[in-house]
Enzyme design. Structure first.
Site, PDB file in Angstrom:
ATOM      1  N   TYR A  82      11.140   8.451   3.597  1.00 38.57           N
ATOM      2  CA  TYR A  82       9.995   7.576   3.868  1.00 38.57           C
ATOM      3  C   TYR A  82       9.154   8.217   4.968  1.00 38.57           C
ATOM      4  O   TYR A  82       9.692   8.924   5.830  1.00 38.57           O
ATOM      5  CB  TYR A  82      10.453   6.206   4.376  1.00 38.57           C
ATOM      6  CG  TYR A  82      10.929   5.254   3.315  1.00 38.57           C
ATOM      7  CD1 TYR A  82      10.038   4.383   2.687  1.00 38.57           C
ATOM      8  CD2 TYR A  82      12.273   5.187   2.954  1.00 38.57           C
ATOM      9  CE1 TYR A  82      10.476   3.482   1.724  1.00 38.57           C
ATOM     10  CE2 TYR A  82      12.721   4.292   1.987  1.00 38.57           C
ATOM     11  CZ  TYR A  82      11.812   3.449   1.376  1.00 38.57           C
ATOM     12  OH  TYR A  82      12.239   2.550   0.426  1.00 38.57           O
ATOM     13  N   ASP A  87       8.640  -3.458  -0.134  1.00 40.57           N
ATOM     14  CA  ASP A  87       8.019  -4.696   0.346  1.00 40.57           C
ATOM     15  C   ASP A  87       6.560  -4.794  -0.073  1.00 40.57           C
ATOM     16  O   ASP A  87       5.933  -3.795  -0.426  1.00 40.57           O
ATOM     17  CB  ASP A  87       8.040  -4.740   1.875  1.00 40.57           C
ATOM     18  CG  ASP A  87       9.439  -4.797   2.424  1.00 40.57           C
ATOM     19  OD1 ASP A  87      10.364  -5.073   1.646  1.00 40.57           O
ATOM     20  OD2 ASP A  87       9.594  -4.557   3.636  1.00 40.57           O
TER      21      ASP A  87
END
Lengths: 244, 244
Positions: free
Chosen positions: A110, A52
């Site tokens: 992540y 993103d």
């Protein structure tokens, strides 16, 4: 022709994510611009995932095809000299011609960084979500434990999702505090759109006592996005590692 | 009226230094904009020093006068909410009406960060000077030791200097390596224009064998800028602490 696997690292603050798109400058576009200067032709670069806008990558992988004559080292030194300071090529190797950066990825890790501090820090604001109120790491971990395993993560994804199969396996998920930095680590075989940011927002809601970690299964099976926590801001998220 | 001492912290990447100037946006200007929103009038803010474009401050001090009715806490929470992410007010206290942020400063500590690595790091490029070749910490320290003391630092300043008295006392100067980060720490009663960046550039020239540390006294007394090393880039420099 040969296929090259590039590992890059980037501070995503200035970019509208990885994937080329009409509304803003992206990492893929800037990388292709730099590669074109070395290769003489504009290559198609395929990334391991979309990230993103504003999300960072310590390690992001992508592949491209080029003529045999370009040595791997040309990508490290040459391409870096044409890239801005916030994007770096950190590794490069020749892979088999059927290797695919996205489909060959077995998993990813992540990290989501929360600065748990009353004090604003201009050196960390690009890389963290600042929360002033105290966070309860024990409570957050009781939620994290519950999402480890194979689950339908539909509830933990945003409406922009592009896939129909929303089942993913999370192999590890935990929160750790180091001083004022509270980090959520999550490893899985794949992640839905906004999934890590919603998992983080939910862990924070659990810490705040707004969500009971015992309800995690019910929330997962509900398919109701509003039962999970907020989508944590992009700045705190880093793609840490891609596994092949 | 009362006098307020504000301690701020900023990532200087986006700014043309502290001091208001016609050619670009500065920290002073952005801080005064935010203060005006709280105070209703635009205050004059006096800084402890000028910092160059792109230089950072972990701790920068400045003073201003305001009406008694504004509590100190208003500066912390209120002003911060009007400041961008890269500038923060970290402390605020009422001081005596004759306190002066610049003239009352007894000394300052600066840190200059060098990323000594072959690997480009997008998360550190804003905050360091990257040097690929190995640095010799021992050699650098043999130079640093020589500049400790009271000296005329004219040679170690740029032509933009605004003072005529170029004698300063450096009370501490040393280089330390932590992993790939090589940091030069320097504390003194005052610093000339570009002084820390030229000291750093000279320490690197000593490491490279281009300048002999035994020549330091000769270089100091020469008043010839070209005998010292290069001016290290702004990004690596941080004003770490101001002493009153």
């Amino acid at each position: 022709m040969k296929r090259i696997l590039l590992t890059i690292s980037y501070d995503g603050t200035a970019y509208h994510g990885w994937q080329v798109q009409p509304n803003g400058i992206t990492v893929q576009q800037v990388l292709q611009d730099a590669l074109e200067k070395i290769l003489g032709v504009r290559p198609d670069v395929t990334g391991c995932s979309r990230t993103d806008a504003g999300v960072h990558a310590r390690e992001f992988c992508c592949h491209l095809d080029c003529e045999e004559k370009f040595p791997d080292e040309a990508f490290l030194s040459g391409v870096n000299s044409f890239l801005p300071d916030d994007i770096a090529v950190v590794d490069c190797k020749t892979v088999s011609p059927d290797f695919h950066a996205r489909y060959a990825a077995k998993g990813k890790t992540y990290v989501y960084n929360i600065l748990n501090s009353k004090r604003k820090d201009p050196f960390l604001s690009r890389y963290s979500w600042r929360i002033e109120r105290p966070l309860d790491i024990g409570k957050m971990n009781s939620f994290c434990e519950k999402i480890v395993g194979k689950h339908d993560f539909y509830t933990f994804s945003s409406s922009g999702r592009t896939v129909t199969d929303t089942v993913r396996t999370v192999s590890e998920c935990y929160v750790k505090r180091e001083g004022e930095m509270v980090s959520l680590y999550i490893t899985g075989d794949g992640f839905l759109y906004n999934m890590v940011r919603i998992v983080t927002g939910t862990a924070v809601a659990v810490s705040d006592g707004k969500i009971n970690p015992e309800d995690t299964e019910k929330i997962l099976s509900s398919h109701k996005r509003e039962l999970a926590g907020m989508t944590a801001p992009a700045a705190g998220l880093v793609l840490q590692k891609v596994y092949y």
